[in-house]
Structure formats: structure tokens, C-alpha cells
Design an enzyme around this catalytic site. Structure first.
Site, short mmCIF file in Angstrom:
data_model
loop_
_atom_site.label_atom_id
_atom_site.label_comp_id
_atom_site.label_asym_id
_atom_site.label_seq_id
_atom_site.Cartn_x
_atom_site.Cartn_y
_atom_site.Cartn_z
N TYR A 440 84.34 73.86 49.90
CA TYR A 440 85.11 74.86 50.48
C TYR A 440 86.49 75.30 49.46
O TYR A 440 86.67 74.88 48.27
CB TYR A 440 85.90 74.34 51.97
N GLU A 441 86.78 76.59 49.83
CA GLU A 441 87.68 77.41 49.09
C GLU A 441 86.97 77.87 47.89
O GLU A 441 87.73 77.76 46.75
CB GLU A 441 89.10 76.51 48.56
#
Lengths: 601, 601
Positions: A440-441
Site C-alpha cells: 500500500y501507499e
């Protein structure tokens, strides 16, 4: 049940001895960061996380979150009470500006709290964690009215925030988003669309949730230059700050996933929800990157965090579990077997973890200091230099930090043998929770391209040259020293590999950009190795000085030097292999067409 | 839902073209292994696994096994019917002796079935999988009466078998076991004790389960030289082969674990259960190693298996999912974005998987052929040489195969981005299932010590010298060739690193055995890299010959050569780094005492 002790002694070493935060007392925000204050924050935050959050980590994994038919979401047992304690203790306010009710301490201090929280309970930490990014975006791009209306409540954690980027058909490529924002007569927008993978999208911890949502206004360009950022509260906020009507948005479902079960990963449906633009139209990507960059460093710290708690437990197990005898002869002949701690292969895994976590802590807090300097240094030159450094390092902290953090978790699970695979021991949860941080990110592949495709080339390569010059200077200063010299020489070899790889990119990426893409992930790892190596050289230097000064804490400093030696022995050799892989280029990697990947029966 | 296609074309390539099984027709058991027979086995086994077992893989993970109050265990929905189909199809009999109702085909063929089953559904495959080890032990150490009574039923999969080694306080160090075996007047024993982590310890698939249990007879030496192996049926078997009384043993509980949920991992309680000794008293360890060695190769194949299915699905996703544009310019300008397959970092992960799985398949089947030769070759010299080779390679197949298999699964999950973390896509299950293979049947640390501490030194290093000579010969034959020469040179460098590391061990392990332990894991990886590299060199050679002969299947053989090039570019450089780590020795690894590992607050 696994346990957690906040490594406060090590944090204080980084803050007081390695970074010497007190020496920055002339910077705004640092004048109040005296060692007695920072030590108190470190110790109390550590206590809070170990005592209140860690005991809920396994509960959160087992129970998960529950979505009810009305779209409301219940967090695992105990989360609500723990969150109340979090609000009251003010741990979310540490490095936020005093103007909005924060404590105004340096960013470094906020990252320490982030580390401890993520280590004690990553799923819990993500509820306030995502808010930090949303706060940054509002603080930097929101108008004064928005800032006054939302920031104090969000900083006080009375309301939490989220980041709504991903849609079912697009994650990395945000130019493809379909969520629409229709302008209304009153200056607001009607937001309609579906967002997925929204961490903490719905929960029962706060009475309001402030969603920051990427959407497209009518006629916006069909690319990432056509997205705007909107503030969309779950409950509309009246002008006097009281809560009004429920906005037309809801959690459609919660994802079943590999880990971080205590955090609700939501599908969010916006059905003409009322929202307000943050910053300028079609400039949403820039605002998003403000959220992202804060979040990426936080995610890098999650890599450290899971590795740290897995390491602590593996040490306990390795000292307790007895199997076999030391290769050099029985270590405890009066017992039926020696603790597995005596076996080199177990020690290898523990030393790997120790060498990674301590340097990663140093690097992430040093990175946090660069953020502070980039905001507060006296001269524009200093501010810009620090900003270049942290921009360059952010993908490395995130990408290398989480790749290596996951590897360490896997190894710590391995220390437990069969018990590592069994749920009740808790080790497999650390692996599952750590896994998300690589995704994620921005996946770690995206981080690698951010580093190699954007950051290396920034200002004609200024940042990477400054990084090289910094490492070179430390190496030069250490050379000839009996203790530091050999460490510096090993680091110099790794740095040489990085320089050669950089040069190879310069010579080969222009003619074929796939040569850059093919080596980006490897390069990110070389840079991680060099950056952590720099931290070890510096930590060894501090330790050497303390020992020379006759410190009482001899064992602590001797361990730093021994671990630095281990790091140079076992981490730096990979830099050469990575360089060779980079120099192999993209030819054999891209040679085959899609038909060659089909499984033939 | 993830899908699976048995890679039968690739298996046929290995069997018919690389190993040329038909050329061994003079060996007993091989005369019936003509290409039409082996092709039929490959194709039908592949069909069975893809159609019957693969659809139950996710079901098994979600449902898991259920233990009832009476100690009985229900397997996931569909497992019972699938197992019936398995029994009827006779897939478990392929390479078992005709004397006990087997088909008498070479061991290689049995391994192919094992691979396909483990790929389609690892948790399911483990039910009959453990039986293979038990069968080997009974076949080699049981008396004729035991063999006649149990083997035909076990080979027909009417009854399944288990291996009971681990106890709560000991796994690796089996000398510490506490399970007791009291001799009875009728020649049987009463077995009392608790065993843990017993895969397939209890289930509803067969009416009987034959447990092989390690236990100690009264007065046995207090070490691994004091353990004996016992056959302990769940239901006692009458002399006429019918089932009699229920034995006094039961499943006390099922473990909750990270993965392989479809397989019941049991705590087994033996309460004076009736058992019979297999082989000689106090020689249980040798019998156990017969089970183990069979099982270890099977576990290595599990590393390949999970990597294979994860790879197949990641390819599909990479071709379907569109994000961003190729670095070299839009590949499909008429679409909104290109498939992520165009991105070098995605291709890197896919090529890594392809290069691993194809070579691992070749190596494990080549290893299976060594087992066949070790049993059936005409001369004792040939049999002994093949036995040395597979003994040497077994820890590499298990240890490197599962380490790398897990890494590939993690990378294939990464290809999916956020969707990889979501349960319904199935990728995270492959990672969780793959994780166990690094742990069971001897952790990979134990494999590394088996390789470096035992196998390297066997007969004064004869096996490793024979391995070097074999790789050297292939390299020498390839040198100068336009296609194969460059591959051989890259492999030669990696082999040089392995030779240097071997030499370093010889010079440094005697004075300090920790130097061996500290490098063992790294050495196992170098040897894995070299062994797979040898397979790539050989596969490229076959492909080159086919292309030269004007094969119709040009794309297939060109892909082999391109993948061989990728392998040499991206896998072999690690050998140098691993050697440097080995040469760093144990000094910095073992420098710190236990107090240095305590977390200081």
C-alpha cells in the site's frame, strides 16, 4: 501470547546521542525539545503502546471488524476504549502545530510515537495513522476556513481522516479514476463514485470521519492532470462546529484480507455526497502526494515495527527453547540440550533482525529530522537541501524498509520452527501484517520507479550527488581509525557499487528506459543497504566515543560496534550482486512476449 | 478464484527431452516407461489435479477441518469425494512396486503426480503425501508380515499413513522424545505419549490410519540412539486383514495455523496404544530418515508447486490489469492504459518465477531419476554414485526450493498490488501455504546443516567433488558455443564461488565449527543457484538442438533459451555475495552474548 517492550533506550540513543536533537535548539519547534522533554515523550509513549495497544494486537487479528446491515462498522473488542485512552493522552498531537492544538514538537518525535504504535498494534495504529496524511494535505492545501473547521478536531483525534484514492479498476494509475465531482451553486461539490481499499473507511472510534477523496470535475483532462481533491465528511459539520446531517456516503463492505484484520478496509460508496475542494482544481495529484509522502515514511516505519516486535519475541523463544547442542560443544551440559540461541543459523537470523531494526530506526528518525530541517532551517538553502534528501530517501525508507521488514518477520517466524506456523504464538500474524506494507501507499515497484525515474534525475542528479558526498565524508573521516576504519572500508565498497549502478543508469537509461525499470528495484535495495550502512558507521562512531569517555553503559555501546561489524559483513556484500543484476539490463528480462508466459498443456 | 493448468508440456519436455527417460529402458521398472505411457500419465494426472483438486483449494482454506467432541475430524466439503476419485484413479500407485499393487513406474513419474497434486491443492495432497514416507519406511525396515499386512492397503490409499516425530518440547532434537513403548508378552508394545504437529493425524477420508511413531523402549539410551519406530494403527487389523478394535489413541485437538487449513494438523494422544516395532530397537532414527528423505524431496516440490500456481495466476492478472504506460511509449495506445505486463518490474517478477519453476521442475525430476538409478542401475558403482548425488541434493531441493518458492509466491502476490492482499483473489493463500514448507520435515536451517555438516563431508567430500565434476563437464562442453558459451561462462562464475566457499569451509570449519554453521544457509543457496543453473544450461542445450533440427515448436524452445539467459543474468550474481558472507565467518555473528539481545527500556 507475544509480548512487546518499547525499545526506549535505543530510541533515546538515536535522539540524544546519534541525532543530538538538542543541538538543533535554535530551530523553531526544537527549543522545547530538550532531552528531558523528549525522554519523557519517548518513555511515556512506549509505556502507553506496550500496556494499552499491544495486548489488543492478537484480539484484533482474531476478531476483525464487523460491518452491520446499516453500513456501520464495529472495531474489535477493546479498540474503542484504547482509542479513548489515545485521545486523552494526546499522542496524536505530539508534532502537530500548536496553532491547531498540537504540542509543536519536532516531526522526529511524532515518528517515534508512530513507530511504537505500529509495533504494538499496526491495525490499531492505522486508524489515527491515515489521519496524519489527511491533516498534512489540509494544512498545506486547504483554505483557512477549512483548516480552522477540521484541523483542531482531527489533530485532537476527535475526528479521524482517510485517504480515498483507489478505485476497482485503478490504483497506481490515478489518471483513470471515474469518481465524479459536480459543482454546486453553494461552492460545494456532489461526489459520486466507488473507492476501494479504504483503510479505516468506517468504524466506531469517532463520531465523524473526514474523507479526502480524489475525483474528477466535469470536463477535466483525462489524465492525472485532471484530478482534484475533496474533503467529504461522513457527518456534515455546521458552521459552529457542531455535527449536522449524515452525508450520502457509506461503507459498502469490508474486505477479507491476509492480515491487519483489526483495521476496517472498506469499499466506500459516494452517492452524491457533499464535498469541498482542497486546493486548486485539477491539482489533486500534488495534494495527494503531500498525503502520500507523509504516509510513505510511516509505512516504511511499519516495516521496522513488525520486524522489531517479531525480533523481540524470537529472542525470547531462542533463549527458552532447547534443541541440540552448540557446534563448539555443550553450552549448558547440565541441561538436556542447549538453547537454540547457540546455533549459528539462529543467531544469523537474530543478528540480521537486530542489524536491520536498529539502523532502520536511526534512518527513519534521521529522515524525520530532515523533514523538520526542511520546514524550519534558517536559510532557504538548508531547507531545500534537507527537502531534497528526504525526497530522495522516502522511496528507500518505504520500499527497502518494508521489503526487509517482511523478510525479517519471516526469519523471526522461522526461529520458532513449527510453533511459528501456529496462530497462538503470534509470529505468523506479524508476517501477515507486515506483508501489506510492501503493497500500500504505492507498491514497492512504484517506490523503485519513484526513486530511479524521478528522484535520481531531480535537479540534474543533485540529491543523489549530495547523498554520495555525505556518505563519502563519513567514510573519509572514519578511515584509518582502528575500529571505524574497517567498517568504513566495507561501506565504501557498497557505496562504490551504488555509484557504478548510478553511472550505468546514466549511460543506458536514455537509449532504453526499460534498462532503468529493469534495475530500479535492485537499485532501491543497494541504496537501502548503503543508507543503513551509513547509520551503522555513525552509530559505531558515537559508541566508540562513549566507550573512550568511559561510559557506564559499556555493554550497550560494545553491542553497537559488534552489530555494525555484523551489518558490514552480511548486508553490504549484496550491493555487488545487485549492481551486477542492474548491469545485466533489460534485454533478457523483456525478451519474451506474452505467449511465452502461457502454461502449455 | 485462482485457476490452475498442469504444465504438462513442460513436464513432457523434462521427461522426454531433458532426461530422456526412454533411454533408461534397460533399467528394471523403466522398460514400461515408454513415452506413450509416461505422456499418458502426465496428461491424465494433470487433468485430474486441475479438474478435481484445484477447485477445492480455496474451499479447504476457508473451511478448514473440524474436530468433534469424540475426537473425530471432518475434512472440508468436497475432500471426501475427491479422495474417493483419487483412490479410484490409482494416482498413488504410480511408482510403487507391482508386488504391492503398484504400477511399478519409475520414481520420477510419482514425483510428477506429487507436483501436480501439491500445486492444485497442497492441503489435500498432504493426506496421501505423508503416506508415501510411511510406505517407504515399512518397505525398507518392516518385516514381511508387516509389509504384506499394511503395504497393499496403504499403496491403494485405502488406508493412509502418518509420521509422528515431534513432541511439545522437541522437534529437531529427537533424542529428547518422551513417548514410551512398553514391550508386551505378545511381541507388541504399548505406546504412551503425546505427539504434536501430526499432519493428517485424524480425518474422515479412510477407515484406517497407520501411524508411524517414534518412541523409547525402557532403558533405551538417552539420546537419538535410543529411539525406535513403531507402527500404530488407528484401528487394529485382524490377521485376515479385516478391521478389528479401535486402538487407544486419539486426536486431542487441531492446531489453528497460518495456512494449509484443509489439512488437519493434530495433537495425537497415545494412551497405551498397541503398536509394533518397525526394524530394530534403538534404530528408529535410521528408519525415520528413510521417511524423511522421501518427504524432504516432496516438500522441495511443494516450494515449486505453490510458486507455479501463483505464477500462472500472476501472468493472467498482469495481462489483464491495465495501469500506466510502457516506459518505451504506449504499447496499446487505443486503450486507456497498458497491461502491467509491459512494466519491467512486473516482468522481472514473472521472469524470476518462470526461471525458478522450470528449473526446479527439471532439478527435482532429475533428482527423482537419481533415486531410480540408485535402486535399479546394473552396477553397485552406478547405484552408489546416484545415491550420493541425491543425498547431497536432497537438502538443497528442500531448503533452497522452499525458500525460493516462498519468495516467488510473495512476488506473485505483489504483481496483484492491493488485490494480492485480498482473500478472494487467492494469492495470499499461496503465500501462507508455501510458508510451511520452509519449516516442516526439518527447518531450512536444519537442511543447511545437513548439507554442510554431513553431506559435504560424506566419504571425504566425494559427493560434492562429483557434483563439481559434473557441472564442470557441462560447462566445458558448452564453451565456445555461440548460444551456450555465454551461459556456461556465467554458470562457471557461480560454480567458482561455490568451490571457493567449499574450500573456505575446509580451511576454517575444523578450527571453529561455528564458521560452518554461520555460512551453511548461504552455502545451501549458492548450491541451489548452481544446481538450477546446470539445469538451465542443459535445457538450453536441448532447446538449441531442437531449433537446429527445425522443430515446429520454435517458440517453446526459444523461450527456454531466453529464460536461461535471464536466469544467468539475475540468479547467478547472488553466488558471489553469498560467498563473501560465508567468508565473513562466525566472528561478528556470534560476538554478542544473550544480554545484548534484550530490549532495554
Amino acid at each position: 501470547m507475544p509480548s512487546y517492550i518499547a525499545p526506549t533506550r535505543d530510541t533515546r540513543f538515536v535522539v540524544n546521542e546519534l541525532l543530538d536533537l538538542a543541538s538543533y535548539g535554535n530551530l523553531p519547534g526544537f527549543e522545547s525539545a530538550t532531552p528531558d522533554i523528549t525522554d519523557a515523550v519517548i518513555n511515556e509513549a512506549g509505556k502507553f503502546c506496550a500496556e494499552v495497544l499491544a495486548p489488543l494486537n492478537q484480539v484484533g487479528d482474531h476478531e476483525g471488524c464487523t460491518r452491520h446491515d446499516d453500513g456501520s462498522v464495529t472495531t474489535p473488542a477493546g479498540f474503542k476504549e484504547a482509542f479513548k485512552a489515545y485521545q486523552e493522552s494526546g499522542w496524536g498531537t505530539v508534532s502537530q502545530p500548536e496553532a491547531y492544538g498540537g504540542q509543536g514538537l519536532p516531526h522526529v518525535m511524532g515518528l517515534i510515537v508512530e513507530e511504537y504504535m505500529a509495533t504494538a498494534n499496526q491495525a490499531f495504529a492505522m486508524y489515527p495513522g491515515l489521519t496524519t496524511g489527511a491533516v498534512s494535505a489540509i494544512m498545506s492545501k486547504g483554505n483557512p476556513e477549512q483548516q480552522a473547521k477540521y484541523l483542531p478536531k482531527m489533530i485532537a483525534a476527535e475526528w479521524l481522516g482517510t485517504m480515498n484514492l483507489t478505485e476497482p479498476h485503478c490504483g497506481t494509475d490515478l489518471g483513470m479514476i471515474r469518481t465524479r465531482a459536480e459543482p454546486q451553486a453553494d461552492g460545494s461539490y456532489e461526489i459520486t463514485g466507488t473507492k476501494i481499499f479504504i483503510s479505516a473507511g468506517e468504524h466506531d472510534l469517532t463520531e465523524n470521519i473526514i474523507h479526502l477523496v480524489l475525483a474528477k470535475t466535469p470536463g477535466a483532462p483525462d489524465s492525472s492532470k485532471g484530478i482534484s481533491l475533496f474533503l467529504v465528511p461522513k457527518v456534515l459539520v455546521n458552521d459552529d462546529g457542531t455535527l449536522g446531517e449524515r452525508n450520502s456516503l457509506s461503507c459498502g463492505s469490508i474486505e477479507e484480507k491476509m492480515g491487519i484484520h483489526g483495521n476496517a478496509t472498506c469499499v466506500m460508496n459516494y452517492d452524491g455526497a457533499k464535498g469541498w475542494m482542497i486546493g486548486e482544481e485539477n491539482k489533486g495529484l500534488a495534494a495527494m502526494f503531500i498525503m502520500m509522502n507523509a504516509a510513505r515514511i510511516g509505512v516504511g516505519i511499519q516495516g521496522l515495527a513488525q520486524a522489531e516486535v517479531a525480533y523481540q519475541n524470537a529472542v525470547t523463544y531462542a533463549l527458552d527453547r532447547r534443541q541440540g547442542r552448540a557446534l563448539t560443544g555443550p553450552a549448558e551440559p547440565e541441561e538436556k540440550a542447549d538453547p537454540i540461541f547457540v546455533h549459528p543459523d539462529v543467531r544469523r537470523m537474530l543478528m540480521d533482525a537486530k542489524a536491520f531494526t536498529e539502523a532502520m530506526r536511526a534512518l527513519s528518525l534521521w529522515g524525520g529530522l530532515q523533514i523538520d530541517i526542511s520546514h524550519s532551517a534558517a536559510t532557504e538553502e538548508e531547507r531545500a537541501a534537507a527537502d531534497r534528501m528526504i525526497s530522495l530517501l522516502t522511496p528507500v525508507l518505504k520500499g527497502y524498509g518494508t521489503d526487509k521488514g517482511y523478510e525479517v518477520c519471516t526469519n523471526m517466524q522461522q526461529v520458532y520452527g513449527g510453533h511459528g506456523y501456529i496462530t497462538e504464538w503470534g509470529m505468523e500474524q506479524f508476517v501477515r501484517d507486515a506483508r501489506i506494507a510492501m503493497i500500500y501507499e504505492g507498491t514497492n515497484g512504484v517506490q523503485a520507479m519513484d526513486l530511479c525515474g524521478r528522484k535520481l534525475a531531480m535537479n540534474g542528479g543533485q540529491a543523489i550527488q549530495e547523498f554520495f558526498a555525505m556518505v563519502d565524508a563519513d567514510i573519509a573521516a572514519a578511515k584509518g581509525d582502528e575500529v571505524l576504519g574497517p567498517l568504513a572500508e566495507q561501506l565504501e565498497k557498497a557505496l562504490g557499487q551504488q555509484k557504478a549502478a548510478t553511472m550505468w543508469f546514466m549511460q543506458n537509461a536514455m537509449t532504453n528506459p526499460n534498462n532503468l525499470g529493469a534495475g530500479a528495484h535492485h537499485y532501491m535495495h543497494i541504496m537501502g543497504i548503503v543508507a543503513l550502512g551509513l547509520m551503522w558507521l555513525r552509530m559505531a562512531k558515537v559508541a566508540q566515543a562513549k566507550l573512550a569517555a568511559g561510559s557506564d553503559d559499556k555493554a550497550f555501546y560494545e553491542a553497537k560496534i559488534a552489530t555494525a561489524r555484523y551489518y558490514m559483513d552480511r548486508f553490504t556484500p549484496d550491493a555487488g550482486a545487485l549492481r551486477r543484476k542492474i548491469e545485466a539490463g533489460s534485454e533478457s528480462m523483456m525478451a519474451l512476449g506474452e505467449e511465452a508466459f502461457a502454461t502449455l498443456a
